[in-house]
Structures are given as C-alpha cells and as structure tokens.
Motif scaffolding. Sequence first.
Motif, PDB file in Angstrom:
ATOM      1  N   ALA A  69       0.845  -1.199   0.000  1.00 37.03           N
ATOM      2  CA  ALA A  69       0.000   0.000   0.000  1.00 37.03           C
ATOM      3  C   ALA A  69       0.879   1.247   0.000  1.00 37.03           C
ATOM      4  O   ALA A  69       1.640   1.473   0.939  1.00 37.03           O
ATOM      5  N   PRO A  70       0.797   2.057  -1.053  1.00 42.24           N
ATOM      6  CA  PRO A  70       1.613   3.281  -1.091  1.00 42.24           C
ATOM      7  C   PRO A  70       1.063   4.335  -0.126  1.00 42.24           C
ATOM      8  O   PRO A  70      -0.110   4.314   0.239  1.00 42.24           O
ATOM      9  N   GLY A  71       1.909   5.271   0.276  1.00 44.23           N
ATOM     10  CA  GLY A  71       1.507   6.311   1.224  1.00 44.23           C
ATOM     11  C   GLY A  71       0.468   7.269   0.667  1.00 44.23           C
ATOM     12  O   GLY A  71      -0.303   7.845   1.414  1.00 44.23           O
ATOM     13  N   TRP A  72       0.425   7.455  -0.642  1.00 50.46           N
ATOM     14  CA  TRP A  72      -0.524   8.397  -1.251  1.00 50.46           C
ATOM     15  C   TRP A  72      -1.896   7.779  -1.471  1.00 50.46           C
ATOM     16  O   TRP A  72      -2.849   8.470  -1.801  1.00 50.46           O
ATOM     17  N   ARG A  73      -2.017   6.501  -1.259  1.00 53.64           N
ATOM     18  CA  ARG A  73      -3.293   5.800  -1.476  1.00 53.64           C
ATOM     19  C   ARG A  73      -4.306   6.195  -0.423  1.00 53.64           C
ATOM     20  O   ARG A  73      -4.000   6.324   0.749  1.00 53.64           O
ATOM     21  N   GLN A  74      -5.558   6.394  -0.873  1.00 56.85           N
ATOM     22  CA  GLN A  74      -6.672   6.627   0.041  1.00 56.85           C
ATOM     23  C   GLN A  74      -7.748   5.607  -0.286  1.00 56.85           C
ATOM     24  O   GLN A  74      -8.008   5.330  -1.461  1.00 56.85           O
ATOM     25  N   ALA A  75      -8.365   5.052   0.745  1.00 57.86           N
ATOM     26  CA  ALA A  75      -9.381   4.021   0.546  1.00 57.86           C
ATOM     27  C   ALA A  75     -10.517   4.540  -0.339  1.00 57.86           C
ATOM     28  O   ALA A  75     -10.996   5.648  -0.152  1.00 57.86           O
ATOM     29  N   ASN A  76     -10.891   3.726  -1.299  1.00 58.09           N
ATOM     30  CA  ASN A  76     -11.999   4.004  -2.226  1.00 58.09           C
ATOM     31  C   ASN A  76     -11.782   5.216  -3.127  1.00 58.09           C
ATOM     32  O   ASN A  76     -12.738   5.767  -3.643  1.00 58.09           O
ATOM     33  N   SER A  77     -10.559   5.635  -3.297  1.00 56.81           N
ATOM     34  CA  SER A  77     -10.269   6.748  -4.201  1.00 56.81           C
ATOM     35  C   SER A  77     -10.333   6.279  -5.647  1.00 56.81           C
ATOM     36  O   SER A  77     -10.187   5.094  -5.946  1.00 56.81           O
ATOM     37  N   VAL A  78     -10.526   7.238  -6.519  1.00 53.08           N
ATOM     38  CA  VAL A  78     -10.521   6.992  -7.953  1.00 53.08           C
ATOM     39  C   VAL A  78      -9.528   7.970  -8.559  1.00 53.08           C
ATOM     40  O   VAL A  78      -9.508   9.145  -8.189  1.00 53.08           O
ATOM     41  N   TRP A  79      -8.689   7.491  -9.472  1.00 54.38           N
ATOM     42  CA  TRP A  79      -7.720   8.347 -10.144  1.00 54.38           C
ATOM     43  C   TRP A  79      -7.978   8.288 -11.639  1.00 54.38           C
ATOM     44  O   TRP A  79      -8.179   7.216 -12.205  1.00 54.38           O
ATOM     45  N   LEU A  80      -7.925   9.431 -12.284  1.00 57.12           N
ATOM     46  CA  LEU A  80      -8.030   9.507 -13.736  1.00 57.12           C
ATOM     47  C   LEU A  80      -6.635   9.783 -14.269  1.00 57.12           C
ATOM     48  O   LEU A  80      -6.013  10.783 -13.908  1.00 57.12           O
ATOM     49  N   ILE A  81      -6.148   8.866 -15.095  1.00 59.44           N
ATOM     50  CA  ILE A  81      -4.763   8.906 -15.567  1.00 59.44           C
ATOM     51  C   ILE A  81      -4.762   9.125 -17.069  1.00 59.44           C
ATOM     52  O   ILE A  81      -5.495   8.453 -17.804  1.00 59.44           O
ATOM     53  N   ASP A  82      -3.947  10.055 -17.529  1.00 60.54           N
ATOM     54  CA  ASP A  82      -3.920  10.379 -18.959  1.00 60.54           C
ATOM     55  C   ASP A  82      -3.240   9.276 -19.769  1.00 60.54           C
ATOM     56  O   ASP A  82      -2.635   8.363 -19.191  1.00 60.54           O
ATOM     57  N   PRO A  83      -3.327   9.310 -21.094  1.00 62.20           N
ATOM     58  CA  PRO A  83      -2.750   8.241 -21.921  1.00 62.20           C
ATOM     59  C   PRO A  83      -1.240   8.062 -21.770  1.00 62.20           C
ATOM     60  O   PRO A  83      -0.705   7.013 -22.096  1.00 62.20           O
ATOM     61  N   GLU A  84      -0.545   9.067 -21.259  1.00 66.53           N
ATOM     62  CA  GLU A  84       0.897   8.949 -21.061  1.00 66.53           C
ATOM     63  C   GLU A  84       1.251   8.407 -19.684  1.00 66.53           C
ATOM     64  O   GLU A  84       2.428   8.309 -19.336  1.00 66.53           O
ATOM     65  N   GLY A  85       0.239   8.079 -18.868  1.00 71.26           N
ATOM     66  CA  GLY A  85       0.473   7.487 -17.556  1.00 71.26           C
ATOM     67  C   GLY A  85       0.566   8.483 -16.424  1.00 71.26           C
ATOM     68  O   GLY A  85       0.855   8.113 -15.293  1.00 71.26           O
ATOM     69  N   ARG A  86       0.322   9.766 -16.703  1.00 74.09           N
ATOM     70  CA  ARG A  86       0.390  10.789 -15.658  1.00 74.09           C
ATOM     71  C   ARG A  86      -0.980  10.933 -14.996  1.00 74.09           C
ATOM     72  O   ARG A  86      -1.970  11.164 -15.689  1.00 74.09           O
ATOM     73  N   PRO A  87      -1.044  10.825 -13.674  1.00 67.80           N
ATOM     74  CA  PRO A  87      -2.327  11.032 -12.997  1.00 67.80           C
ATOM     75  C   PRO A  87      -2.797  12.472 -13.183  1.00 67.80           C
ATOM     76  O   PRO A  87      -2.055  13.415 -12.933  1.00 67.80           O
ATOM     77  N   ALA A  88      -4.029  12.640 -13.666  1.00 70.87           N
ATOM     78  CA  ALA A  88      -4.575  13.972 -13.913  1.00 70.87           C
ATOM     79  C   ALA A  88      -5.410  14.445 -12.729  1.00 70.87           C
ATOM     80  O   ALA A  88      -5.192  15.535 -12.217  1.00 70.87           O
ATOM     81  N   LEU A  89      -6.370  13.618 -12.317  1.00 70.18           N
ATOM     82  CA  LEU A  89      -7.257  13.999 -11.220  1.00 70.18           C
ATOM     83  C   LEU A  89      -7.391  12.853 -10.231  1.00 70.18           C
ATOM     84  O   LEU A  89      -7.306  11.687 -10.594  1.00 70.18           O
ATOM     85  N   SER A  90      -7.644  13.229  -8.986  1.00 63.96           N
ATOM     86  CA  SER A  90      -7.887  12.262  -7.924  1.00 63.96           C
ATOM     87  C   SER A  90      -9.254  12.580  -7.327  1.00 63.96           C
ATOM     88  O   SER A  90      -9.563  13.736  -7.058  1.00 63.96           O
ATOM     89  N   PHE A  91     -10.073  11.540  -7.137  1.00 68.48           N
ATOM     90  CA  PHE A  91     -11.411  11.722  -6.587  1.00 68.48           C
ATOM     91  C   PHE A  91     -11.504  10.944  -5.277  1.00 68.48           C
ATOM     92  O   PHE A  91     -11.196   9.756  -5.244  1.00 68.48           O
ATOM     93  N   SER A  92     -11.957  11.609  -4.228  1.00 67.89           N
ATOM     94  CA  SER A  92     -12.118  10.921  -2.949  1.00 67.89           C
ATOM     95  C   SER A  92     -13.353  10.026  -3.015  1.00 67.89           C
ATOM     96  O   SER A  92     -14.144  10.101  -3.952  1.00 67.89           O
ATOM     97  N   ALA A  93     -13.548   9.232  -2.000  1.00 71.02           N
ATOM     98  CA  ALA A  93     -14.680   8.297  -1.962  1.00 71.02           C
ATOM     99  C   ALA A  93     -16.019   9.030  -1.933  1.00 71.02           C
ATOM    100  O   ALA A  93     -17.038   8.477  -2.336  1.00 71.02           O
ATOM    101  N   SER A  94     -16.035  10.273  -1.494  1.00 71.15           N
ATOM    102  CA  SER A  94     -17.297  11.014  -1.382  1.00 71.15           C
ATOM    103  C   SER A  94     -17.764  11.640  -2.697  1.00 71.15           C
ATOM    104  O   SER A  94     -18.883  12.131  -2.775  1.00 71.15           O
ATOM    105  N   VAL A  95     -16.914  11.629  -3.731  1.00 67.04           N
ATOM    106  CA  VAL A  95     -17.294  12.232  -5.012  1.00 67.04           C
ATOM    107  C   VAL A  95     -18.188  11.264  -5.776  1.00 67.04           C
ATOM    108  O   VAL A  95     -17.801  10.125  -6.038  1.00 67.04           O
ATOM    109  N   PRO A  96     -19.402  11.699  -6.138  1.00 68.37           N
ATOM    110  CA  PRO A  96     -20.307  10.807  -6.880  1.00 68.37           C
ATOM    111  C   PRO A  96     -19.795  10.507  -8.291  1.00 68.37           C
ATOM    112  O   PRO A  96     -19.059  11.299  -8.879  1.00 68.37           O
ATOM    113  N   ALA A  97     -20.223   9.372  -8.822  1.00 65.48           N
ATOM    114  CA  ALA A  97     -19.803   8.957 -10.157  1.00 65.48           C
ATOM    115  C   ALA A  97     -20.236   9.962 -11.220  1.00 65.48           C
ATOM    116  O   ALA A  97     -19.542  10.139 -12.224  1.00 65.48           O
TER     117      ALA A  97
END
Length: 171
Positions: A127-155
Amino acid sequence: MTAVNHVARQRIKLLLIFIIFAAPIVTAWGMVEWRVGVPEEITAHGSPADQVPSFEHWPIETMSVAPRSEERWILAFDCSRQCAERRDLLWRMHRALGRDANRLTRISIGGEGEPLPGEQLAEWREAPGWRQANSVWLIDPEGRPALSFSASVPAAEILDDTQHLFKVNAR
C-alpha cells in the motif's frame, strides 16, 4: 461662432470614442476587483493528483490483462470498501461516456469477484503512502495522474470531469 461649435462637436465625438473603447476595460476591471458578475462555477470535481506518481511506478500486479493502448485514459479505483456498489457505479459511468467509452480503461485495485465488462483487476503489492481508501484516479494516456477523486465524489461528477478532459484533449 460656427467654427467654435464645429470644434466643440469634434471634441465631444472624440471623447465619446474614448469612452466607448474604455468602457469594456473599466467594466472588466470592476468585475474582477469587486467580484461582480463573475460566475462561481466549479469546473473540476476532482483534485489535481500531483502527489501521485506516474502509473508505471504504481506498486500493483495486474491479474486480468487487457492490451494497453497508448490512446486510452485509465480510471483506477482503489476497491477497499463498498467495492461492488462503487465498481458498478463506475461501470455505469463508463457506459455513459457513449462514443468516447473506448477512450477509457477501468482498473479495479483490490476487492474480489469477477471483472465487470471493460474492467481489469489488480492487487496492491504494497500500500503506497498516497493511497486513500476508495479513491478513484483519472490517468492520462501517457500514464500521468490527472485527477484524484475521494470516496465522497459521486460517479456523476467523475463523469463530468472525464467528459471535460476528453473534450479538451481530442485524440
């Protein structure tokens, strides 16, 4: 007297021209300075993922492998709690992308069960230190994380941000 009236009219015309061209600048300055008429609209529901490393450096082991395309974005989900419900919502969000759905790959990290259509399963090696339970990450085609969404953000809000990024990042 006519020469004086003519000169006065010309000066008034010149003054009106200056006012017409200066008015938008003064109005814009006033809007910015006093926050009058400036919309308070939120553009992104997620937060920038600057603390998250590039996807290739994530400590995960992929269990079900689909071919990775360089043109695809990745929606990575940390499946810790309420996993089945959140995975289903993200699957529905993926389908709601319509014709842009083929631009996105979903990866569910952790959890149990069979992968949903269009989803890959993976496990954390550690488990990496930056990980948060139930988080969602949107990663661009080059592999760079663009946005991070906490568990409280609706789909629905993740969908809004994804559609916006697809719109501004054409193929």
